[in-house]
Write a protein that holds these residues in place. Structure first.
Motif, PDB file in Angstrom:
ATOM      1  N   SER A  89       0.835  -1.203   0.000  1.00 32.18           N
ATOM      2  CA  SER A  89       0.000   0.000   0.000  1.00 32.18           C
ATOM      3  C   SER A  89       0.864   1.245   0.000  1.00 32.18           C
ATOM      4  CB  SER A  89      -0.901   0.032   1.240  1.00 32.18           C
ATOM      5  OG  SER A  89      -1.751  -1.076   1.288  1.00 32.18           O
ATOM      6  N   ILE A  90       0.263   2.359  -0.382  1.00 36.41           N
ATOM      7  CA  ILE A  90       0.948   3.650  -0.379  1.00 36.41           C
ATOM      8  C   ILE A  90      -0.058   4.732  -0.019  1.00 36.41           C
ATOM      9  CG2 ILE A  90       0.544   4.060  -2.843  1.00 36.41           C
ATOM     10  CD1 ILE A  90       3.318   5.426  -2.965  1.00 36.41           C
ATOM     11  N   LYS A  91       0.425   5.768   0.665  1.00 38.73           N
ATOM     12  CA  LYS A  91      -0.347   6.974   0.951  1.00 38.73           C
ATOM     13  C   LYS A  91       0.481   8.134   0.423  1.00 38.73           C
ATOM     14  CE  LYS A  91       0.088   9.291   4.849  1.00 38.73           C
ATOM     15  NZ  LYS A  91       0.192  10.692   5.021  1.00 38.73           N
ATOM     16  N   PHE A  92      -0.163   9.078  -0.281  1.00 41.47           N
ATOM     17  CA  PHE A  92       0.576  10.237  -0.766  1.00 41.47           C
ATOM     18  C   PHE A  92      -0.346  11.451  -0.885  1.00 41.47           C
ATOM     19  CE2 PHE A  92      -0.895   8.008  -4.531  1.00 41.47           C
ATOM     20  CZ  PHE A  92      -1.342   9.012  -5.381  1.00 41.47           C
ATOM     21  N   LYS A  93       0.277  12.625  -0.877  1.00 42.83           N
ATOM     22  CA  LYS A  93      -0.459  13.862  -1.070  1.00 42.83           C
ATOM     23  C   LYS A  93      -0.806  13.965  -2.556  1.00 42.83           C
ATOM     24  CE  LYS A  93       0.868  16.785   2.684  1.00 42.83           C
ATOM     25  NZ  LYS A  93      -0.347  17.535   2.810  1.00 42.83           N
ATOM     26  N   ALA A  94      -2.094  14.064  -2.838  1.00 37.52           N
ATOM     27  CA  ALA A  94      -2.560  14.061  -4.226  1.00 37.52           C
ATOM     28  C   ALA A  94      -2.876  15.461  -4.726  1.00 37.52           C
ATOM     29  CB  ALA A  94      -3.788  13.152  -4.350  1.00 37.52           C
ATOM     30  N   ASP A  95      -2.400  16.486  -3.996  1.00 34.44           N
ATOM     31  CA  ASP A  95      -2.628  17.859  -4.426  1.00 34.44           C
ATOM     32  C   ASP A  95      -1.481  18.362  -5.301  1.00 34.44           C
ATOM     33  OD1 ASP A  95      -0.731  18.042  -2.409  1.00 34.44           O
ATOM     34  OD2 ASP A  95      -1.875  19.463  -1.184  1.00 34.44           O
ATOM     35  N   ARG A  96      -0.882  17.425  -5.995  1.00 32.82           N
ATOM     36  CA  ARG A  96       0.183  17.698  -6.968  1.00 32.82           C
ATOM     37  C   ARG A  96       0.030  16.697  -8.115  1.00 32.82           C
ATOM     38  NH1 ARG A  96       3.882  16.994  -2.020  1.00 32.82           N
ATOM     39  NH2 ARG A  96       2.090  18.131  -1.355  1.00 32.82           N
ATOM     40  N   ASP A  97       0.692  16.940  -9.239  1.00 37.55           N
ATOM     41  CA  ASP A  97       0.616  16.003 -10.364  1.00 37.55           C
ATOM     42  C   ASP A  97       1.051  14.623  -9.890  1.00 37.55           C
ATOM     43  OD1 ASP A  97      -0.176  17.923 -12.250  1.00 37.55           O
ATOM     44  OD2 ASP A  97       1.896  18.476 -12.682  1.00 37.55           O
ATOM     45  N   HIS A  98       0.355  13.599 -10.401  1.00 38.24           N
ATOM     46  CA  HIS A  98       0.743  12.233 -10.073  1.00 38.24           C
ATOM     47  C   HIS A  98       0.353  11.324 -11.235  1.00 38.24           C
ATOM     48  CE1 HIS A  98      -3.127  13.201  -8.177  1.00 38.24           C
ATOM     49  NE2 HIS A  98      -3.489  11.936  -8.331  1.00 38.24           N
ATOM     50  N   VAL A  99       1.056  10.207 -11.333  1.00 36.80           N
ATOM     51  CA  VAL A  99       0.903   9.291 -12.464  1.00 36.80           C
ATOM     52  C   VAL A  99       0.750   7.870 -11.934  1.00 36.80           C
ATOM     53  CG1 VAL A  99       2.086   8.290 -14.462  1.00 36.80           C
ATOM     54  CG2 VAL A  99       2.288  10.739 -14.008  1.00 36.80           C
ATOM     55  N   TYR A 100      -0.169   7.120 -12.559  1.00 37.20           N
ATOM     56  CA  TYR A 100      -0.354   5.698 -12.258  1.00 37.20           C
ATOM     57  C   TYR A 100       0.055   4.934 -13.512  1.00 37.20           C
ATOM     58  CZ  TYR A 100      -3.815   8.016  -9.272  1.00 37.20           C
ATOM     59  OH  TYR A 100      -4.451   8.859  -8.420  1.00 37.20           O
ATOM     60  N   HIS A 101       0.836   3.868 -13.347  1.00 42.02           N
ATOM     61  CA  HIS A 101       1.285   3.095 -14.508  1.00 42.02           C
ATOM     62  C   HIS A 101       1.400   1.630 -14.127  1.00 42.02           C
ATOM     63  CE1 HIS A 101       4.711   1.798 -17.302  1.00 42.02           C
ATOM     64  NE2 HIS A 101       3.621   1.852 -18.020  1.00 42.02           N
ATOM     65  N   ASN A 102       0.776   0.776 -14.927  1.00 42.54           N
ATOM     66  CA  ASN A 102       0.972  -0.662 -14.765  1.00 42.54           C
ATOM     67  C   ASN A 102       2.222  -0.998 -15.548  1.00 42.54           C
ATOM     68  OD1 ASN A 102       1.076  -3.417 -14.933  1.00 42.54           O
ATOM     69  ND2 ASN A 102      -1.097  -3.698 -15.365  1.00 42.54           N
ATOM     70  N   SER A 103       3.326  -1.122 -14.839  1.00 45.38           N
ATOM     71  CA  SER A 103       4.603  -1.376 -15.491  1.00 45.38           C
ATOM     72  C   SER A 103       4.816  -2.852 -15.787  1.00 45.38           C
ATOM     73  CB  SER A 103       5.741  -0.827 -14.613  1.00 45.38           C
ATOM     74  OG  SER A 103       5.591  -1.267 -13.274  1.00 45.38           O
ATOM     75  N   GLY A 104       3.822  -3.674 -15.461  1.00 45.56           N
ATOM     76  CA  GLY A 104       3.915  -5.101 -15.749  1.00 45.56           C
ATOM     77  C   GLY A 104       3.108  -5.474 -16.980  1.00 45.56           C
ATOM     78  N   GLN A 105       2.933  -6.762 -17.176  1.00 42.54           N
ATOM     79  CA  GLN A 105       2.213  -7.276 -18.338  1.00 42.54           C
ATOM     80  C   GLN A 105       0.820  -7.791 -17.986  1.00 42.54           C
ATOM     81  OE1 GLN A 105       3.404  -6.905 -21.482  1.00 42.54           O
ATOM     82  NE2 GLN A 105       4.965  -5.745 -20.381  1.00 42.54           N
ATOM     83  N   THR A 106       0.583  -8.072 -16.689  1.00 44.69           N
ATOM     84  CA  THR A 106      -0.701  -8.625 -16.272  1.00 44.69           C
ATOM     85  C   THR A 106      -1.573  -7.532 -15.665  1.00 44.69           C
ATOM     86  OG1 THR A 106       0.159  -9.213 -14.094  1.00 44.69           O
ATOM     87  CG2 THR A 106       0.334 -10.890 -15.814  1.00 44.69           C
ATOM     88  N   LEU A 107      -2.847  -7.812 -15.518  1.00 48.66           N
ATOM     89  CA  LEU A 107      -3.806  -6.871 -14.950  1.00 48.66           C
ATOM     90  C   LEU A 107      -3.397  -6.465 -13.538  1.00 48.66           C
ATOM     91  CD1 LEU A 107      -6.658  -5.498 -15.194  1.00 48.66           C
ATOM     92  CD2 LEU A 107      -7.540  -7.537 -14.047  1.00 48.66           C
TER      93      LEU A 107
END
Length: 184
Positions: free
Chosen positions: A155-173
């Protein structure tokens, strides 16, 4: 359950009417064109996830205030009850399970990202935080030019009041739970 576009149309119209805002005023606040806002309100447009976020951020409201329907005290929600919003040509899907309510300062989503799927998110309102737990696959999150790669069970917690990116860097769902907290 109504589809998200018709709920969004009704909620945006009602919000604008309650604030006595013109389409021009909402366009100025959100950076979304008056034409697009009119099409959304008439149910003639199925806006992208980023467009809905731009509207929410510009109006300083939560994302789900635009797409939720009032709910009873006890609710069972199945994936079939929810219309997914999609980005990255359908590779990024977000399911709004529990929308924001004023008395509850958070919203809950399930997110599915196909291999290689990607979403670049604009900053949310000041003080907003995200809490993410990965259940399947691998997720790379970039915040403040720092990358964090999570695998199932992390898990992760972060401040989302700034630009952020989500990326599936793997091959599976990749499947994850996302809670977005909005400060009072």
């Amino acid at each position: 359950m109504e589809n998200i576009s018709s709920v969004l149309a009704e909620n945006l119209k009602n919000l604008r009417a309650s604030k006595k805002w013109s389409l021009d005023k909402v366009a100025d606040l959100t950076g979304v064109s008056k034409t697009m806002l009119g099409q959304i309100e008439r149910g003639e447009s199925n806006p992208t996830l980023n467009t809905v976020w731009k509207i929410a951020n510009g109006l300083k409201i939560s994302f789900t205030e635009l797409i939720h329907q009032p709910q009873p005290d006890t609710v069972v929600v199945t994936k079939n009850d929810i219309s997914a919003m999609q980005e990255d040509h359908g590779k990024y899907r977000v399911y709004p399970y529990f929308p924001f309510e004023e008395k509850r300062r958070f919203e809950v989503y399930t997110v599915e990202i196909d291999g290689g799927g990607y979403l670049s998110a604009d900053p949310h309102g000041e003080g907003t935080e995200e809490f993410i737990t990965v259940f399947d696959g691998k997720l790379t999150i970039r915040v403040n030019n720092e990358e964090f790669t999570l695998k199932a069970g992390e898990s992760i917690k972060f401040k989302a009041d700034r630009d952020h990116v989500y990326h599936n860097s793997g091959q599976t769902l990749t499947r994850l739970s996302m809670v977005i907290y909005y400060p009072a």
